[in-house]
Scaffold this active site. Structure first.
Site, mmCIF file in Angstrom:
data_model
loop_
_atom_site.group_PDB
_atom_site.id
_atom_site.type_symbol
_atom_site.label_atom_id
_atom_site.label_comp_id
_atom_site.label_asym_id
_atom_site.label_seq_id
_atom_site.Cartn_x
_atom_site.Cartn_y
_atom_site.Cartn_z
ATOM 1 N N ARG A 35 0.821 -1.208 0.000
ATOM 2 C CA ARG A 35 0.000 0.000 0.000
ATOM 3 C C ARG A 35 0.853 1.254 0.000
ATOM 4 N NH1 ARG A 35 -5.125 -0.856 3.989
ATOM 5 N NH2 ARG A 35 -6.315 -2.026 2.446
ATOM 6 N N GLU A 51 -2.613 -7.684 -5.968
ATOM 7 C CA GLU A 51 -3.971 -8.184 -6.195
ATOM 8 C C GLU A 51 -3.954 -9.578 -6.818
ATOM 9 O OE1 GLU A 51 -6.628 -7.178 -4.989
ATOM 10 O OE2 GLU A 51 -6.079 -5.186 -4.305
ATOM 11 N N LEU A 94 1.355 -20.990 -3.543
ATOM 12 C CA LEU A 94 0.171 -20.122 -3.547
ATOM 13 C C LEU A 94 -0.993 -20.755 -4.308
ATOM 14 C CD1 LEU A 94 1.352 -16.425 -4.033
ATOM 15 C CD2 LEU A 94 0.221 -17.433 -2.070
ATOM 16 N N TYR A 96 -3.111 -22.536 -7.693
ATOM 17 C CA TYR A 96 -3.657 -21.961 -8.937
ATOM 18 C C TYR A 96 -2.545 -21.510 -9.888
ATOM 19 C CZ TYR A 96 -7.951 -22.058 -6.300
ATOM 20 O OH TYR A 96 -9.019 -22.464 -5.554
ATOM 21 N N TYR A 133 -12.647 -8.337 -11.059
ATOM 22 C CA TYR A 133 -12.230 -7.836 -9.748
ATOM 23 C C TYR A 133 -10.888 -7.106 -9.841
ATOM 24 C CZ TYR A 133 -10.012 -7.437 -5.331
ATOM 25 O OH TYR A 133 -9.331 -6.908 -4.274
ATOM 26 N N ASP A 151 -14.572 -8.278 -3.930
ATOM 27 C CA ASP A 151 -13.979 -9.560 -3.536
ATOM 28 C C ASP A 151 -14.902 -10.210 -2.497
ATOM 29 O OD1 ASP A 151 -13.605 -8.111 -1.241
ATOM 30 O OD2 ASP A 151 -11.429 -8.326 -1.168
ATOM 31 N N CYS A 213 -18.123 -0.269 13.491
ATOM 32 C CA CYS A 213 -18.258 -0.216 12.033
ATOM 33 C C CYS A 213 -18.865 1.112 11.553
ATOM 34 C CB CYS A 213 -19.133 -1.375 11.561
ATOM 35 S SG CYS A 213 -19.322 -1.404 9.772
HETATM 36 FE FE1 SF4 Z 1 -20.971 -5.683 9.011
HETATM 37 FE FE2 SF4 Z 1 -22.070 -4.975 11.353
HETATM 38 FE FE3 SF4 Z 1 -20.873 -3.182 9.782
HETATM 39 FE FE4 SF4 Z 1 -23.206 -4.227 9.075
HETATM 40 S S1 SF4 Z 1 -22.797 -2.947 10.854
HETATM 41 S S2 SF4 Z 1 -21.450 -3.904 7.732
HETATM 42 S S3 SF4 Z 1 -22.954 -6.322 9.811
HETATM 43 S S4 SF4 Z 1 -19.901 -4.930 10.853
#
Ligand code: SF4
Length: 366
Positions: A35, A51, A94, A96, A133, A151, A213
């Site tokens: 990266r 990739e 790896l 494939y 992809y 992916d 998240c």
């Molecule tokens: Fe995944 Fe929970 Fe985020 Fe929804 S809220 S995308 S289920 S980690």
């Protein structure tokens, strides 16, 4: 929601979703060897190489391979000029192996264009071994084109965001449409990498960490109270089993006979222990008839197991001391050369099994 999920509602919230996701990523991005650091221009060769290497495997498994490739072939022209056997050997382990051939063919095609990768998805897709992809990932990450690589991790995130009520394998088009609707015009590469990082560290297959998240306010699976129920599981078809035998003819100094597989077909051009064809049925205990040389063959306890895309394989391993003529197309490999010789994963397992004398084997002999 059913599998007929519409991308529209998420598209309308795209700006907010993207802004939150990028904010999260700017603080939580994984530092990976391929990266570009924040503010630096990504090198398309490194992006493409990583990739290709990362397909079907993990960051952890790929990292040493990536470093080896870059040390040996720092630019795409170097890789293009390398002998194919060297590339296949560097790739060994790896899986494939058609990917190693395509990797080399693609490097040649790019070298012929003056060493510059094209920047748009369609032109990238025309290169050997570059599928939808990889084309989208390189276009987005290396060139900041508005592209949406999907992916396994990103497919899972989309399935959860939309509470998709069908298995991923049956919903590829829907998932691609939702991912495309989310891809921003600016920082598309960062957004794609942010989704990859969310998939790897937050929206994990099991126990997604929804509290951490950035997608949570828009996630239908989170709202359902059971995010792990997505993606929906499809029926698992058992794989047919094939069987075969390999032969470990070893000298007193530990070297053993090996050969190279044909340049086409499964595990093309990798190095292997000599052995029988892999068939649907065993020969009823007469495997040793397929031995490459005459010797006092002894079947080792246990079998070597490997699961391929379309079948599962059980290999019986025979061993015998041998120090006479080397049969045509065979050669000696010393134990310390095993890592570099170009063995596939299954053959590395078979060699280890033979060197251990079958100790630690788990499978039942046929
Ligand atoms: Fe995944 Fe929970 Fe985020 Fe929804 S809220 S995308 S289920 S980690």
């Amino acid at each position: 929601m059913t599998e007929h999920v519409s991308a529209k509602p998420l598209e309308e919230k795209r700006d907010a979703i993207v802004a939150r996701t990028l904010r999260w990523w700017d603080g939580a991005r994984r530092s990976l060897p391929w990266r570009a650091e924040p503010g630096a221009t990504p090198d398309p060769y490194r992006v493409w190489l990583s990739e290709i290497l990362l397909q079907q495997t993990t960051v952890q498994a790929v990292t040493p391979y990536y470093r080896t490739f870059l040390e040996r072939w720092p630019a795409v022209e170097d890789l293009a000029a390398a002998p194919i056997e060297a590339v296949i050997s560097a790739f060994a382990g790896l899986g494939y192996y058609s990917r190693a051939r395509n990797l080399h063919a693609c490097a040649k095609a790019v070298a012929e264009r003056g060493g510059r990768f094209p920047s748009d998805e369609a032109a990238l897709r025309a290169l050997p071994g570059v599928g939808a992809y990889t084309a989208a990932a390189v276009a987005a990450i290396a060139f900041d084109r508005q592209a949406a690589p999907v992916d396994g991790n990103i497919a899972r995130i989309v399935a959860r965001l939309t509470a998709l009520d069908a298995p991923i394998a049956e919903s590829r088009k829907t998932i691609a449409a939702v991912a495309a609707a989310l891809a921003p015009a600016r920082r598309a590469g960062d957004f794609a990498q942010a989704l990859m990082d969310i998939g790897a560290t937050v929206c994990r297959p099991r126990a997604p960490d929804c509290r951490a998240c950035p997608l949570r306010p828009d996630c239908a699976a989170f709202r359902s109270g059971a995010p792990e129920a997505y993606p929906r599981k499809g029926a698992v078809k058992p794989k047919p089993r094939r069987m075969g035998a390999v032969f470990f003819a070893h000298r007193a100094d530990g070297a053993f006979l090996a050969r190279r597989r044909p340049p086409k077909g499964l595990l093309a051009s990798t190095v292997e222990l000599p052995g029988t064809a892999w068939t649907g049925e065993g020969p009823g205990g007469a495997w040793a008839e397929g031995a490459p040389v005459e010797a006092r063959w002894r079947r080792l306890p246990g079998v070597v197991e490997q699961v391929f895309t379309h079948f599962a394989l059980s290999l019986n391993v025979y061993a015998a001391p041998y120090d006479r003529a080397v049969p045509e197309r065979h050669f000696w490999v010393a134990p310390h050369e095993v890592g570099e010789a170009g063995f596939s994963n299954v053959m590395r397992k078979a060699v280890r099994h033979a060197i251990d004398g079958g100790r630690g084997a788990s499978g039942q002999p046929s």
